[in-house]
Design an enzyme around this catalytic site. Structure first.
Site, PDB file in Angstrom:
ATOM      1  N   GLY A  83       0.850  -1.181   0.000  1.00 14.57           N
ATOM      2  CA  GLY A  83       0.000   0.000   0.000  1.00 14.57           C
ATOM      3  C   GLY A  83       0.883   1.227   0.000  1.00 14.57           C
ATOM      4  N   GLN A  88       3.591   9.715   0.694  1.00 15.69           N
ATOM      5  CA  GLN A  88       4.802   8.911   0.810  1.00 15.69           C
ATOM      6  C   GLN A  88       5.735   9.087  -0.382  1.00 15.69           C
ATOM      7  OE1 GLN A  88       2.577   5.137   2.149  1.00 15.69           O
ATOM      8  NE2 GLN A  88       4.570   5.008   3.179  1.00 15.69           N
ATOM      9  N   CYS A 134       5.977  -0.110   7.719  1.00 16.52           N
ATOM     10  CA  CYS A 134       5.651   1.034   6.870  1.00 16.52           C
ATOM     11  C   CYS A 134       6.846   1.377   6.010  1.00 16.52           C
ATOM     12  CB  CYS A 134       5.270   2.230   7.754  1.00 16.52           C
ATOM     13  SG  CYS A 134       4.872   3.738   6.842  1.00 16.52           S
ATOM     14  N   LEU A 135       6.603   1.665   4.739  1.00 15.97           N
ATOM     15  CA  LEU A 135       7.689   2.062   3.844  1.00 15.97           C
ATOM     16  C   LEU A 135       8.344   3.360   4.291  1.00 15.97           C
ATOM     17  CD1 LEU A 135       6.054   1.259   0.374  1.00 15.97           C
ATOM     18  CD2 LEU A 135       7.602  -0.171   1.733  1.00 15.97           C
ATOM     19  N   HIS A 176      -4.201   1.631   7.617  1.00 16.10           N
ATOM     20  CA  HIS A 176      -2.849   2.187   7.625  1.00 16.10           C
ATOM     21  C   HIS A 176      -2.714   3.321   6.606  1.00 16.10           C
ATOM     22  CE1 HIS A 176       1.681   1.564   7.889  1.00 16.10           C
ATOM     23  NE2 HIS A 176       1.570   2.198   6.727  1.00 16.10           N
ATOM     24  N   GLU A 177      -3.189   3.079   5.371  1.00 15.73           N
ATOM     25  CA  GLU A 177      -3.039   4.085   4.320  1.00 15.73           C
ATOM     26  C   GLU A 177      -3.936   5.298   4.563  1.00 15.73           C
ATOM     27  OE1 GLU A 177      -0.531   3.754   2.537  1.00 15.73           O
ATOM     28  OE2 GLU A 177      -0.193   1.643   3.011  1.00 15.73           O
ATOM     29  N   HIS A 180      -2.212   7.533   6.937  1.00 12.00           N
ATOM     30  CA  HIS A 180      -1.183   8.355   6.281  1.00 12.00           C
ATOM     31  C   HIS A 180      -1.769   9.677   5.797  1.00 12.00           C
ATOM     32  CE1 HIS A 180       2.680   6.407   6.089  1.00 12.00           C
ATOM     33  NE2 HIS A 180       2.170   5.271   5.649  1.00 12.00           N
TER      34      HIS A 180
END
Length: 215
Positions: A83, A88, A134-135, A176-177, A180
């Protein structure tokens, strides 16, 4: 969202059944088409201001948005994520993409603009405390309790209302997204001790993908 470290659901009254999309059809072909049109961009990491504020609503559903989504799919694949939110890759817009398996091994691929996670009644809030990564916090993982079922409402790339439901790992991805785009990282939901440990893991690790250094 980073990859993990090592049943049917009822429609709620808040969301019309007609708004639900089937994001499993032609998943491979759709993801590949987006990715091949796009260009991978480096990933912003914790501390970058764009990650710590609520993103602007998508108001123009145009070719620029389509190009952004293509780049997001390319960036997600390059970083081996499941995701990715627009902030990001440094873009202040409320849109995220996903390519995520649910706990039954079914692949979900899509993009959601202006997402909102529906509130669940108490009897539907069964928590799952699996690890989360998380990226934008590369190489770090920590257990985080989240509901194991989620409905995410928003708009598609043409501005039409849509809803997506997910269970297990995919439910975690949707939450999660959306976090963000509200200006929160998963580590913001951890205890001080666990947050400190996640940041330590990040400091000691080496990302597998290009990141944007914080000045």
């Amino acid at each position: 969202m980073a990859q993990q470290d090592s049943g049917g659901q009822q429609v709620t009254e808040e969301t019309s059944a007609s708004e639900f999309i089937d994001d499993t059809v032609d998943a491979d072909e759709r993801e590949k088409a987006h990715r091949e049109r796009g260009t991978a961009r480096p990933i912003t990491v914790v501390g970058n201001p764009v990650l710590h504020k609520r993103c602007k609503d998508v108001e123009r559903f145009d070719d620029d948005l389509l190009r952004l989504v293509d780049d997001m799919f390319a960036s997600q694949r390059a970083a081996e994520g499941v995701g990715l939110a627009a902030n990001q890759i440094g873009v202040d817009l409320r849109v995220f993409v996903y390519d995520c398996m649910d706990d039954q091994g079914v692949r979900h691929v899509g993009a959601i603009c202006n997402p909102v996670i529906e509130d669940l009644p108490a009897d539907r809030r069964v928590l799952d405390d699996s690890n989360e990564g998380c990226l934008s916090v590369p190489t770090a993982y920590a257990p985080l309790a989240r509901p194991d079922y989620a409905i995410c409402r928003g708009q598609d790339l043409e501005g039409k209302p849509i809803a997506v439901e997910g269970t297990g790992y995919f439910a975690r991805c949707l939450q999660h997204e959306t976090d963000h785009l509200d200006g929160y990282l998963y580590i913001d939901r951890l205890s001080k001790r666990d947050r400190k440990d996640a940041l330590r893991q990040m400091a000691e690790g080496t990302p597998r993908y290009e990141t944007v250094p914080n000045d």
